[in-house]
Scaffold this active site. Structure first.
Site, PDB file in Angstrom:
ATOM      1  CB  CYS A 255      -0.937   0.017   1.203  1.00  0.00           C
ATOM      2  SG  CYS A 255      -2.112  -1.348   1.232  1.00  0.00           S
TER       3      CYS A 255
ATOM      4  CG  HIS B 269      -6.514   1.957   0.689  1.00  0.00           C
ATOM      5  ND1 HIS B 269      -5.302   2.474   0.243  1.00  0.00           N
ATOM      6  CD2 HIS B 269      -6.189   0.892   1.503  1.00  0.00           C
ATOM      7  CE1 HIS B 269      -4.311   1.770   0.752  1.00  0.00           C
ATOM      8  NE2 HIS B 269      -4.816   0.804   1.507  1.00  0.00           N
TER       9      HIS B 269
END
Length: 412
Positions: A86, A357
């Site tokens: 991420c 996200h």
């Protein structure tokens, strides 16, 4: 060492873009960043692409950056594909900056793009479980879940629908914080309520709906103490940044009054610490490196964007960044210290649980928000007088902490 600047930056709306392709989303972000910088694709000397789900979800396992950028007018320059979980987008940004410092070019591009919303939702969720040592997956899980031992889980506090194991890990972190420092579920809900309220004023946010603390506590559970509005969704989207040296700014004729200096850029990887050693958290150590590099400290920061794939992440990172002592993040959040109008607004964008996200685009999306704040262009979510800003973005898990953490400090 010469200064490096963000000359242009842009992002798409994060959300569900079922009818759009990767190259279409990336093209929107790229063209926005080029327009913002006042340059063209011909000015870019190197590009760094973060698209970590492009392989497993779209089948583009090799050279995704070359494929996506070839359809957007970029060719013949070095193009690198970056996967740091991420933290991939922030890592691409860091490498683009390093290329400038190394003299490879005077204008570089960092861009992230993901399409995570597909028909097989479970397949998309399972990608998260590639963010650790897959050869020891069950051992990893058992080690991390033990962090939450000692907190009784109320009946009905577990979802009967599929969710990422990483949410179970976040929940274990929550429960460790609860038993060690007295953090409450209400304090975690206060973070989520604050971020959902912030997202209403962000036109790029996936969700733009307010929730009260009570509504968040009463929402469908994921895994105790997390409920649905406390957790980031699956997201599609792209974000891009154009970085320049002083010479690059002059060459493209950038408006320097809108350029934002990168005062610090730090990437740090995991250590072998124990989970009962939060003072050695890599995010805390990386932040201290960044503060030293920038010649600034926590008290100099006016606004922050942190990685809150679950709302508990904001509490942990507010402590790691030195805004409060260990264990004080929850009470500070409940008091409103990190809300708009508070002493140091965190996640004015709405954070990951509201803004969205899309993994490889997330970090650059955070930087977009901070650049917008430092330019004074954030409208109803503007932090008055913001001059220094800090970003934290983590990826993957090794041991009891992130595999990689990125910290950037930006200054006007």
């Amino acid at each position: 060492m010469s200064n490096i600047y963000i000359a242009g930056i842009a992002m798409t709306v994060f959300g569900r873009h079922l009818e759009r392709s990767l190259e279409d989303l990336a093209g929107e972000a790229l063209q926005g960043a080029l327009k913002d910088a006042g340059c063209s694709t011909a000015d870019i000397g190197a590009a760094y692409y973060a698209g970590i789900t492009n392989g497993p979800l779209q089948g583009q396992f090799a050279i995704p950056g070359q494929v996506v950028l070839s359809k957007n007018g970029i060719h013949s320059i070095p193009i690198f594909n970056v996967d740091n979980g991420c933290a991939a987008g922030s890592s691409a940004f860091h490498l683009a900056l390093q290329s400038l410092r190394a003299g490879v070019t005077d204008v570089s591009l960092a861009i992230g793009c993901e399409k995570m919303n597909i028909a097989d939702k479970l397949k998309a969720l399972n990608i998260m479980e590639a963010g650790w040592d897959v050869s020891r997956a069950e051992q990893n899980y058992e080690t991390l879940i033990k962090m939450g031992d000692g907190i009784e889980v109320p009946a009905g506090a577990e979802s009967d629908k599929p969710y990422s194991k990483f949410m179970s890990i976040y929940a274990a972190m929550c429960r460790y914080h609860m038993k060690t420092f007295g953090t409450t579920q209400r304090q975690i809900a206060a973070v989520a309520a604050k971020n959902h309220a912030n997202s209403v004023n962000n036109p790029f946010s996936q969700f733009r709906k307010t929730f009260t603390i009570e509504q968040i506590l009463a929402a469908p559970p994921i895994t105790y103490p997390l409920t649905l509005p406390m957790c980031a969704p699956l997201s599609d989207g792209s974000a891009a940044a154009i970085l320049c040296t002083e010479e690059g700014l002059k060459r493209i004729g950038a408006d320097k009054s809108r350029c934002i200096k990168v005062a610090a850029s730090v990437i740090r990887s995991f250590s072998n610490r124990r989970y009962d050693q939060p003072e050695l958290n890599l995010g805390r150590l990386a932040a201290n490196q960044a503060y030293e590099m920038a010649g600034l400290g926590p008290k100099d920061m006016h606004v922050a964007e942190v990685h809150d794939a679950a709302a508990m992440g904001e509490i942990i990172q507010s402590e790691n960044l030195g805004f409060v002592p260990l264990g004080e993040g929850g009470p500070a959040a409940e008091r409103g210290e990190f809300a708009m109008g508070g002493r140091l607004p965190i996640n004015p964008s709405g954070g990951l649980e509201s803004k969205g996200h899309p993994l490889g685009a997330t970090g650059i999306g955070q930087l977009y928000e901070l650049v917008t704040q430092l330019r004074g262009e954030a409208g109803a979510r503007q932090v008055p007088g913001a001059r220094h800003a800090i970003q934290e973005n983590g990826g993957g898990m090794i041991g009891v902490e992130e595999g990689a953490v990125a910290i950037h400090i930006l200054s006007k």
